[in-house]
Write a protein that holds these residues in place. Sequence first.
Motif, PDB file in Angstrom:
ATOM      1  N   ALA A   1       2.036   9.282  -6.029  1.00 21.14           N
ATOM      2  CA  ALA A   1       2.680  10.890  -5.919  1.00 21.14           C
ATOM      3  C   ALA A   1       3.685  11.170  -6.988  1.00 21.14           C
ATOM      4  N   SER A   2       4.469  10.041  -7.154  1.00 18.46           N
ATOM      5  CA  SER A   2       5.622  10.264  -8.185  1.00 18.46           C
ATOM      6  C   SER A   2       4.962  10.403  -9.613  1.00 18.46           C
ATOM      7  N   VAL A   3       3.980   9.641 -10.064  1.00 17.09           N
ATOM      8  CA  VAL A   3       3.459   9.872 -11.301  1.00 17.09           C
ATOM      9  C   VAL A   3       2.631  11.222 -11.446  1.00 17.09           C
TER      10      VAL A   3
ATOM     11  N   LEU B   1       3.344  13.898 -14.051  1.00 27.04           N
ATOM     12  CA  LEU B   1       2.377  14.369 -15.177  1.00 27.04           C
ATOM     13  C   LEU B   1       2.255  15.857 -15.214  1.00 27.04           C
ATOM     14  N   ASP B   2       2.320  16.626 -14.069  1.00 29.48           N
ATOM     15  CA  ASP B   2       2.400  18.035 -13.987  1.00 29.48           C
ATOM     16  C   ASP B   2       3.395  18.507 -14.947  1.00 29.48           C
TER      17      ASP B   2
ATOM     18  N   LEU C   1       1.646   7.295 -18.596  1.00 28.62           N
ATOM     19  CA  LEU C   1       1.639   7.912 -17.233  1.00 28.62           C
ATOM     20  C   LEU C   1       0.251   8.017 -16.720  1.00 28.62           C
ATOM     21  N   GLU C   2      -0.590   8.490 -17.498  1.00 26.88           N
ATOM     22  CA  GLU C   2      -2.047   8.514 -17.142  1.00 26.88           C
ATOM     23  C   GLU C   2      -2.633   7.193 -16.696  1.00 26.88           C
ATOM     24  N   SER C   3      -2.358   6.246 -17.831  1.00 24.53           N
ATOM     25  CA  SER C   3      -2.663   4.829 -17.813  1.00 24.53           C
ATOM     26  C   SER C   3      -2.160   4.327 -16.245  1.00 24.53           C
TER      27      SER C   3
ATOM     28  N   LEU D   1       0.762  -1.282  -0.024  1.00 20.19           N
ATOM     29  CA  LEU D   1      -0.061   0.104  -0.187  1.00 20.19           C
ATOM     30  C   LEU D   1       0.965   1.352  -0.119  1.00 20.19           C
ATOM     31  N   ARG D   2       1.875   1.374   0.880  1.00 17.14           N
ATOM     32  CA  ARG D   2       2.712   2.385   0.904  1.00 17.14           C
ATOM     33  C   ARG D   2       3.443   2.723  -0.472  1.00 17.14           C
ATOM     34  N   ALA D   3       3.989   1.707  -0.984  1.00 17.69           N
ATOM     35  CA  ALA D   3       4.581   1.678  -2.045  1.00 17.69           C
ATOM     36  C   ALA D   3       3.857   2.009  -3.284  1.00 17.69           C
ATOM     37  N   ALA D   4       2.563   1.955  -3.268  1.00 13.21           N
ATOM     38  CA  ALA D   4       1.554   2.220  -4.461  1.00 13.21           C
ATOM     39  C   ALA D   4       1.230   3.675  -4.191  1.00 13.21           C
ATOM     40  N   GLN D   5       1.185   4.124  -2.898  1.00  9.92           N
ATOM     41  CA  GLN D   5       0.816   5.541  -2.817  1.00  9.92           C
ATOM     42  C   GLN D   5       2.040   6.403  -3.129  1.00  9.92           C
TER      43      GLN D   5
END
Length: 600
Positions: free
Chosen positions: A540-542, A546-547, A588-590, A532-536
Amino acid sequence: MAHLLGAESLHLEYPTKVVFESVTLGVNEGDRIGIVGRNGDGKSSLLGLLAGRLEPDSGRVTVRGGVTIGVLEQADTLDDADTVSHAVVDDRAEHEWAGDARTRDVIAGLLGEIRWDAPIGSLSGGQRRRVALAALLVEDHDVVILDEPTNHLDVEGIAWLAEHLRRRWPANAGGLLVVTHDRWFLDEACTQTWEVHDRIVEAFEGGYAAYILQRVERDRMAAATEQRRQNLARKELAWLRRGAPARTAKPKFRIDAANQLIEDVPEIRDKTRLQSLAVSRLGKDVVDLLDVSVAYGDKTVLRGVEWRIAPGERTGILGVNGAGKSTLLGLIDGDVLPTSGRVKRGTTVKVATLTQRLDELEEHLSDPVRVVIASLRTSYTIGSGSKARDVTPAQLLEQLGFSSAQLSTPVKDLSGGQKRRLQLLLILLAQPNLLVLDEPTNDLDTDMLAAMEDLLDSWPGTLIVVSHDRYFVERVTDQQFAILDGRLRHLPGGVDEYLRLRAVQNRTAAPVPESAGSSAGGSERALAGADLRAAQKELASVERRLDKLRQQIDAARAALADHDQADYVGLAGEMQRIGGLEAEGNELESRWYELSVLLE
């Protein structure tokens, strides 16, 4: 193949019109026949004759002994006091219909978002149409006749229906007759095409693409007939061969013959040229949606929408009913104000919206068509550069299927399709540079859809389209977006990608059975602990990446608008670079979407 039903020397006429004259045809086992033709030429009358609901003036319809025929009519015949469950499965016991694979498939495919115990009277027109179609498809008829079955179905529903019909009628079982203006559906579901025209019914092998090829060959042999219609068909064939790789990969017509017919047909749209014209008319700023959200009361419809619409952009918007498509269009044309965020419009932007309501015609209902158009522009420019030409509104009306006699017809006496075409003409004559089309294909036959597409090909502005007609969306737009869970998402894979994302979304949102006890009240995270922590952290990195990419894309688009418009090579290079950045953003959006689903 065994014969199911047929017609011999059918003649049908009304007091002012002969509809059919000596029509002979037949339906065999395994036939899946799509029926096309201009509105008013007799498509629904043909279905009525074959179903035995309309008697011919002469000739006869024969049905093989024991063959049963099921019909979906355009008219709504459901009882308001009935319930959805009773309308679909009648009084069959639950264990009986629930144990039938076909019935389960139909209910899941058409009625997933409709309450099983809901009264028919409480449903919308589209929901009632789905119930009527489901009630027919759960039955075991030898021949099924469908009159405009895709009306009120969204892209997902149409894709499901095409797949269901293909599976249900293989080469050795039953027969299908379907009238529809949905050309993608015709190509996917049908093995033959019947064209109703000039008091006859002409048969062609294959779906819509094959029909177009054969019709071009027929018209070419006739040489002098229907020159304008032939040109439209050849142009459409060129798009079928060049613009839709997924479709043209199917061996539906002879490739050599198709290539020979279209070798002198130019590309459907000169995108670079049209974009340069759009930039000169619009400037570099069109409409920017900056972190926009819209809520109605406690319900958030759109959230965090970031979209900078570029000059000359041609975009299709997809989404289920209620997803927020009309709200998004309202933000663009100014009818809807954001709850948060900002909408920025360029100073030269002139927006026009083709709505579903025919508002533009309300004040003209008693006026003849010629009076309505006489008060508008005297000419309209089609094409660009050396190919530009001025046409009169009357010539445009002719291009959109109006006869000279119909110019004297009051607007209120026009058919639904004619009103739709007149509405589009009034909007185009106002010379907007940002055109928004909300379900523009309603009430139009396939020929008129081709005429509308041809007109839009030469229109040098920004185009935003919302439509359930997949063929139309793919034909007139160059990119597609979807509204998923209130967010706007680019679809580099087009409609196919949208359908895949919706399938994932539906699986994720599948309700927990009541037998699951206390867990039915909520859902558990798919991840826990370190995962869970790795996915979160990855999410945040993605989002940061994207920004950054969005900023780079915005800067590149601004540079493109300032680029020398005569430098086509340089423009192409800049557009290719922007395409690369967008492709990276799409990946990245995918990944962002996958992570969001896991973390919900």
